[in-house]
Motif scaffolding. Structure first.
Motif, PDB file in Angstrom:
ATOM      1  N   VAL A 156       0.795  -1.226   0.000  1.00  0.00           N
ATOM      2  CA  VAL A 156       0.000   0.000   0.000  1.00  0.00           C
ATOM      3  C   VAL A 156       0.834   1.286   0.000  1.00  0.00           C
ATOM      4  O   VAL A 156       0.468   2.255  -0.654  1.00  0.00           O
ATOM      5  N   LEU A 157       1.956   1.304   0.713  1.00  0.00           N
ATOM      6  CA  LEU A 157       2.665   2.564   0.903  1.00  0.00           C
ATOM      7  C   LEU A 157       3.967   2.721   0.114  1.00  0.00           C
ATOM      8  O   LEU A 157       4.163   3.731  -0.553  1.00  0.00           O
ATOM      9  N   TRP A 158       4.881   1.767   0.231  1.00  0.00           N
ATOM     10  CA  TRP A 158       6.255   1.979  -0.227  1.00  0.00           C
ATOM     11  C   TRP A 158       6.722   0.904  -1.197  1.00  0.00           C
ATOM     12  O   TRP A 158       6.416  -0.265  -1.031  1.00  0.00           O
ATOM     13  N   THR A 207      10.579   4.816  -1.730  1.00  0.00           N
ATOM     14  CA  THR A 207       9.792   5.619  -2.662  1.00  0.00           C
ATOM     15  C   THR A 207       8.331   5.248  -2.456  1.00  0.00           C
ATOM     16  O   THR A 207       7.988   4.067  -2.394  1.00  0.00           O
ATOM     17  N   ALA A 208       7.488   6.266  -2.352  1.00  0.00           N
ATOM     18  CA  ALA A 208       6.061   6.030  -2.141  1.00  0.00           C
ATOM     19  C   ALA A 208       5.436   5.422  -3.393  1.00  0.00           C
ATOM     20  O   ALA A 208       5.757   5.827  -4.516  1.00  0.00           O
ATOM     21  N   LEU A 209       4.568   4.455  -3.194  1.00  0.00           N
ATOM     22  CA  LEU A 209       3.901   3.801  -4.322  1.00  0.00           C
ATOM     23  C   LEU A 209       3.008   4.761  -5.096  1.00  0.00           C
ATOM     24  O   LEU A 209       3.039   4.808  -6.324  1.00  0.00           O
ATOM     25  N   ARG A 245       7.199   9.808  -4.813  1.00  0.00           N
ATOM     26  CA  ARG A 245       8.155  10.706  -4.168  1.00  0.00           C
ATOM     27  C   ARG A 245       9.146   9.883  -3.330  1.00  0.00           C
ATOM     28  O   ARG A 245       8.789   8.876  -2.747  1.00  0.00           O
ATOM     29  N   ASN A 246      10.378  10.370  -3.285  1.00  0.00           N
ATOM     30  CA  ASN A 246      11.408   9.714  -2.476  1.00  0.00           C
ATOM     31  C   ASN A 246      11.245  10.076  -1.014  1.00  0.00           C
ATOM     32  O   ASN A 246      10.793  11.176  -0.674  1.00  0.00           O
ATOM     33  N   TYR A 247      11.618   9.149  -0.176  1.00  0.00           N
ATOM     34  CA  TYR A 247      11.590   9.353   1.274  1.00  0.00           C
ATOM     35  C   TYR A 247      12.923   8.890   1.835  1.00  0.00           C
ATOM     36  O   TYR A 247      13.274   7.715   1.758  1.00  0.00           O
ATOM     37  N   HIS A 248      13.684   9.846   2.367  1.00  0.00           N
ATOM     38  CA  HIS A 248      14.922   9.503   3.062  1.00  0.00           C
ATOM     39  C   HIS A 248      14.522   9.192   4.501  1.00  0.00           C
ATOM     40  O   HIS A 248      14.272  10.098   5.291  1.00  0.00           O
ATOM     41  N   ALA A 249      14.410   7.921   4.805  1.00  0.00           N
ATOM     42  CA  ALA A 249      13.952   7.473   6.118  1.00  0.00           C
ATOM     43  C   ALA A 249      15.106   7.503   7.107  1.00  0.00           C
ATOM     44  O   ALA A 249      16.169   6.959   6.838  1.00  0.00           O
ATOM     45  N   ALA A 250      14.880   8.155   8.216  1.00  0.00           N
ATOM     46  CA  ALA A 250      15.863   8.201   9.295  1.00  0.00           C
ATOM     47  C   ALA A 250      15.159   7.760  10.569  1.00  0.00           C
ATOM     48  O   ALA A 250      14.155   8.351  10.965  1.00  0.00           O
ATOM     49  N   ILE A 264       4.755  13.911   3.549  1.00  0.00           N
ATOM     50  CA  ILE A 264       5.106  14.618   2.314  1.00  0.00           C
ATOM     51  C   ILE A 264       5.471  13.628   1.221  1.00  0.00           C
ATOM     52  O   ILE A 264       5.029  13.740   0.080  1.00  0.00           O
ATOM     53  N   ALA A 265       6.272  12.621   1.559  1.00  0.00           N
ATOM     54  CA  ALA A 265       6.648  11.611   0.560  1.00  0.00           C
ATOM     55  C   ALA A 265       5.428  10.866   0.032  1.00  0.00           C
ATOM     56  O   ALA A 265       5.365  10.521  -1.149  1.00  0.00           O
TER      57      ALA A 265
END
Length: 184
Positions: A86-88, A116-118, A122-127, A153-154
């Motif tokens: 669903v998400l990534w 990256t969101a499905l 958009r890219n997501y730099h996960a920290a 946002i991502a």
């Protein structure tokens, strides 16, 4: 094989100068690195081998509508599977640092990776920062903290003044000293 940088593991004497509980330290560090790598890869099957049957995952800062706690191996498997459906898109772990707490079998984790969101692409730099505790050589409990706004946002949200035009720090405000109302 882990993607975490090799040669950066630091395992030594705990803050109370003891070495109790450090016998399995290298193995526990390797399990943590593999656990985070598999989370980014959405490998729900292999993750099950690294956790206890009653594993507890706490995520106090979670997206609205998603659980802030996962209890049990099956719930963890379903959560990872749902996230990938669903998400990534499948992602990758780019950096991880694991340091011991003063308590045996407890670790501080600082991990980063890319997703990256499905839907939005958009890219997501996960920290992530958190704590991982072991029992019988497996992950028994983990606390994980991350920036939910970056995730939102991502996933496609436009936040005025942050990633979209509108109110916020990037918009000039009416002249006036702090605490005074501006005169129109």
């Amino acid at each position: 094989m882990t993607t975490a940088p090799q040669g950066r593991r630091r395992v030594g004497v705990r803050s109370d100068r003891s070495t109790a509980g450090l016998i399995d330290a290298a193995d526990e560090c390797a399990v943590i690195e593999r656990f985070y790598e598999l989370l980014f890869l959405h490998d729900h099957e292999q993750i099950q081998d690294l956790v206890t049957d009653d594993v507890r995952i706490h995520m106090p800062w979670q997206l609205p509508g998603l659980p802030d706690r996962i209890v049990g191996r099956e719930d963890l498997c379903q959560s990872v599977r749902w996230s990938s459906d669903v998400l990534w898109h499948e992602g990758s772990l780019s950096r991880i640092r694991v340091r011991p707490f003063a308590t045996p079998h407890a670790w501080f984790v600082d991990a980063e990776g890319e997703l990256t969101a499905l839907e939005s692409e958009r890219n997501y730099h996960a920290a992530y920062v958190g704590e991982v505790r072991f029992r019988d050589g497996r992950v028994a409990e983990a606390w994980s903290y991350h920036n939910v706004l970056h995730q939102i946002i991502a996933l496609g949200a436009d936040v005025p003044g942050i990633n979209a035009p509108g109110h916020g720090l990037s918009v000039p405000h009416s002249a006036g000293k702090c605490g005074e109302e501006a005169v129109a």
